[in-house]
Design an enzyme around this catalytic site. Structure first.
Site, PDB file in Angstrom:
ATOM      1  N   GLY A  40       0.832  -1.188   0.000  1.00 24.28           N
ATOM      2  CA  GLY A  40       0.000   0.000   0.000  1.00 24.28           C
ATOM      3  C   GLY A  40       0.867   1.238   0.000  1.00 24.28           C
ATOM      4  N   CYS A  41       0.259   2.362  -0.369  1.00 20.28           N
ATOM      5  CA  CYS A  41       1.059   3.593  -0.461  1.00 20.28           C
ATOM      6  C   CYS A  41       1.543   4.028   0.910  1.00 20.28           C
ATOM      7  CB  CYS A  41       0.250   4.694  -1.148  1.00 20.28           C
ATOM      8  SG  CYS A  41      -1.345   5.036  -0.397  1.00 20.28           S
ATOM      9  N   PHE A  42       0.667   4.000   1.925  1.00 19.29           N
ATOM     10  CA  PHE A  42       1.118   4.397   3.261  1.00 19.29           C
ATOM     11  C   PHE A  42       2.174   3.445   3.810  1.00 19.29           C
ATOM     12  CE2 PHE A  42      -3.237   6.440   3.451  1.00 19.29           C
ATOM     13  CZ  PHE A  42      -2.774   7.746   3.422  1.00 19.29           C
ATOM     14  N   THR A  60       4.336   1.718   2.185  1.00 19.69           N
ATOM     15  CA  THR A  60       5.603   1.979   1.493  1.00 19.69           C
ATOM     16  C   THR A  60       6.391   3.065   2.209  1.00 19.69           C
ATOM     17  OG1 THR A  60       4.766   1.314  -0.678  1.00 19.69           O
ATOM     18  CG2 THR A  60       6.608   2.870  -0.662  1.00 19.69           C
ATOM     19  N   GLU A  97       2.177  12.218  -0.703  1.00 21.32           N
ATOM     20  CA  GLU A  97       1.929  11.697   0.630  1.00 21.32           C
ATOM     21  C   GLU A  97       3.094  12.083   1.510  1.00 21.32           C
ATOM     22  OE1 GLU A  97      -0.333   7.769   0.140  1.00 21.32           O
ATOM     23  OE2 GLU A  97       1.467   7.273   1.261  1.00 21.32           O
TER      24      GLU A  97
END
Lengths: 331, 331, 331, 331
Positions: C145-147, C149, C235
């Site tokens: 997931g992006c978070f 990562t 982010e």
């Protein structure tokens, strides 16, 4: 591999030119200079560019050894540097207004006393699509202003066909066009959730648009008003043309398709473009509408003011000047 | 104290109308209704409005006991409700397009078959500054569209003086004008850092502008193109008029100063306005420029599309209908 | 040249993956598919990508002839497609959550019943910097997931050294992370000039962060709260670590410099990064601060959620899986 | 009707204070002054405020005839003016940091040598909800910083109950908090589509938060990091508390409900607030979450930094100082 210097790389456009040259397969970026930020690594000012060079003080003897230069100085201060570089044999792409206007009196009416009027006739107006052959042969290319780039590309086919009786150009632009110097007018709080006309009746890009439209065959003074929008990059020009005779949608589209056939960076699009569609590209997107209700012709043009409107058009021109493919290093 | 209901208070404009009525010193907000969100407290949808009422299902027998209604339904669905409310004796301010156009054929060309054409002649066009006396006496007021509000206020003095030979209106608007229903076109990612024309040559507010300009004395089809901007509220109209005869800056300013003398919500401003200047107000700011270079007249008009363009103009009209000061509850 | 298909290319991340593959020097983009927009040219949805392919309906027999696939489907719907592709011998990079969590029970607690639990043990967690060798050898890579990562890259050196006693992660993210489906929460009017926490105490990326920190040596449940910002991509994670023992700034910096020496896409930066610094790159920028006043360690991590957080990390992994340089096609 | 002057009305907060006083039913706005823009009508700087007064040079003998003053000067320059005004018998609300910190040594560590340390003990800390009685009786009220306002309101109930073992405050703020002076950091291009931490480990609002939490019963140094967001007004604080003992959601909510019962400008809200919910209000919205997974307590606080964080809190305090209802003129 030809070496290129960027003179004035601390501004938005100069920094993008440096970035494009740094990644360019056929040019070597030899040096970047700045008047105020000399000694600072460029990535301190622009982390996203990832160009590992340090801004230098301009030393003409040093940069004069390069093959070419992009000059990104303000009007009035560019001409003397350009003169020095030409004298040293460099080929120069100038991003300022100093060599765009063919009549020195017009320049001096809108700007300042011209420091080097004798060079004007040596300059080629750097609108790639209009002056490709001249650019390839030029020692000095005067890149167009961002608004004229979009305006002239939007109107050239109609102007050349003698079809423009009158034209209103309503321009919308991002804040980067105003430069990076902090001012009341580019403070985030002044810009966000706002839109405002500026330079009403007095914008310096008008004589430039007039000059080129006249050269093409439309000697009409344009009505031109820019508006400041809460976006950083991007420019949309909405052109409302009163034609000299009625045109159908098909005829209008045919005219542009023919004029721009084979152009690598002109996109004729079926729906009105947004500036996001051309962000960080050398593309000019054009959309056409022959309005049955009023008889007017609408042309919408979108560019990135810092790319096609300035820095990437400069690289395209440099490519041509060195016999390379116009789009090299521009995707 | 007259009681007022807001029919369709879950949309942006209806909710603002409810908010203004809730804080109004001379009206009682009797009920708020919604078709889809009935049962939900309004503050759930709009925390910032702080109106402690719950959206109800529309029950005509219940809301029919009020003295007046603001109807904020989409076109085509408003007319039947308006008819019911009028039949019950309420005075109605309708925010939809259903009663704005005087010719049913024009309405049906641009919208849908008209559900209640017999009511059209009873409706007064609710542009406060133009029809103040008629509004005060009306049972049914059809509030103008947001673009026509700004366009007609921008052009009325010229139109009434027979000075408009041609006009191009380039409009810039915030996203709230598109309504609160989520769509691809109002997704944050589609809007931010973007600007895009829409409704090119086909926007439904054109016939409304034409109708009113013709009524004033300028029977010209307007060229009108709206553009979507990354702002939430606010509308800027840049009007480029080709006059029937030459006008000086002084004459132009004099014409507007005279026409709008004493108007509480018209501001003639010395520099081109931004939409932030009129945000959340009932004000229309106008700036004038007689362009010597082209002979054209520029009029820039800024309003808040949800306030002067819709909800606050509705309250101003309601004030007039009940003999109150036009600006009551609007600061 | 290996051929690759993108399954689910109509979403933001799938479209970027298609764009990167289209320009990739060593992969051929064989086909792009979509469930809802099949038949539409990709440039209609994303004009700025300039990928001249049309979205197809997924036909496994056809796409099954490719060498590899990137699957960009929602969780629960990805696993069945992945299973089919693996059975046909393709190497698969999956962008969904379906194969990220090693315990099926944890997956099923946070998501849905798992369609293919038997494949979980074949999947390698696709955080490039942590599992480079395993990724190179894998048939199935589950991109983080992006978070996670950003969070795991921010904390891995401390976790591996057993230095994390407790950690609070406050995340700020752009709207694109929510996907392109229009919703109340991504309406421009809801987002602009606003900031709001969401998924408080319940975000599905928490168990993924916990799993990886525990694997590294920090078995602590993280405190993690994302906030929605009026930006489209990007982010920023602000991580506040209570260490198991005191660390100086020099020791902290040394730990990260050693762990990330030679990493092509990790940038240890001297001042707290902004998300613009890494926009449209595969870079994770990290900034470190040992706070003398409180004894805490701050780690700020910036990525582009759609690039390093999803699509470009997928390409980096694909490069590794085919023995190519990790950064090929990513500048 | 008491007369009030605003000293330093050309900044954002001073101008809002002037606007609120201009419309206030029980105060007369006697004069507005500015150091740099004297002679300019306020509406030239802030068209949206519609305050028809002109900024004056500060003349103490003239403004000294008023009953009260709001001083909106930078730290260090406010104290001498405050001293003069107090000497002339005015009651003063100071928006600077000069009288917020009770220990002169702490002030001088974080700011500059204190020009008037003898006045510190006469100042009351102007957080309305905590010091209402003292404010009513005070000659000099030192309005809290914007971050401390939100932080202390967010944490006061827990601090007073001795429940805070540790706390991390992650703050997100709009650009207006940085003031109206144009700088690189508030240039639109630097801010849009970006988010960035600043003042890491060194923000001057930390000692102020520490002082007040300690006074309430929580002598812990706070971890506090602000982040700059692309919004103009608004502040969101995400507070992550490690409690001294376990608390349930119900107990947490009960604690706040009791402490803030009857508070007119505290809203305990059921879902995490956005800053838009409190824009241009004196409201502080609080949302509570007892996190079962980690045992931590989350408190989210939203205010408008220029209103509750500065100008409207000043008016609320002024109301109290003159025996008026705290909310008069604030809706």
């Amino acid at each position: 591999m030809p070496s290129v210097v960027v003179i004035g790389a601390s501004g938005y456009a100069g920094a993008i030119a440096a970035d494009l040259l740094w990644r360019h397969p056929q040019f070597e970026l030899a040096a970047i200079t700045a008047r105020e930020d000399a000694g600072r690594p460029l990535h301190e000012l622009y982390p996203h560019h990832r160009v590992p060079l340090t801004l230098e003080q301009l030393e003409l003897d040093r940069v004069g050894r390069a093959d070419a230069a992009i000059v990104a100085y303000p009007h009035g201060t560019a001409a003397p540097v350009v003169a020095e570089l030409l004298a040293r044999g460099l080929r120069v792409v100038d991003l300022s207004a100093d060599f765009r206007l063919r009549e020195v009196s017009v320049y001096e009416h809108w700007y300042v006393p011209h420091p080097h009027p004798e060079l004007i006739e040596r300059a080629v107006y750097g609108l790639t699509e209009l002056y490709r052959a001249e650019i390839a042969a030029a020692a000095l290319v005067a890149c167009p202003g961002c608004f004229p780039t979009a305006a002239i590309l939007a109107l050239a086919p109609l102007a050349a066909a003698g079809l423009i009786a009158d034209v209103v150009i309503d321009a919308k632009t991002g804040v980067s066009g105003m430069g990076k110097q902090p001012r009341d007018a580019n403070h985030f709080v002044a810009v966000t959730e706002n839109v405002r006309p500026y330079g009403v009746g007095a914008h310096r890009h008008m004589p430039e648009i007039d000059q080129e439209l006249a050269a093409l065959g439309a000697p009409v003074p344009v009505t031109f008003t820019p508006h400041l929008l809460p976006i950083d990059e991007g420019e949309l020009l909405s052109c409302y043309v009163t034609p000299t005779r009625a045109l159908s949608q098909a005829e209008l589209e045919g005219l542009y398709a023919e004029r721009y056939a084979g152009e690598p960076f002109i996109e004729l699009v079926a729906t009105a473009p947004g500036v996001r569609d051309v962000r960080e590209t050398n593309v000019c997107a054009l959309n056409l509408h022959a309005d049955e209700r009023t008889g007017k012709l609408f042309v919408f043009a979108a560019i990135d003011n810092l790319w096609k409107g300035t820095a990437s058009q400069a690289i395209a021109n440099l490519n041509l000047m060195f016999g390379l493919d116009e789009g090299l290093g521009l995707r």
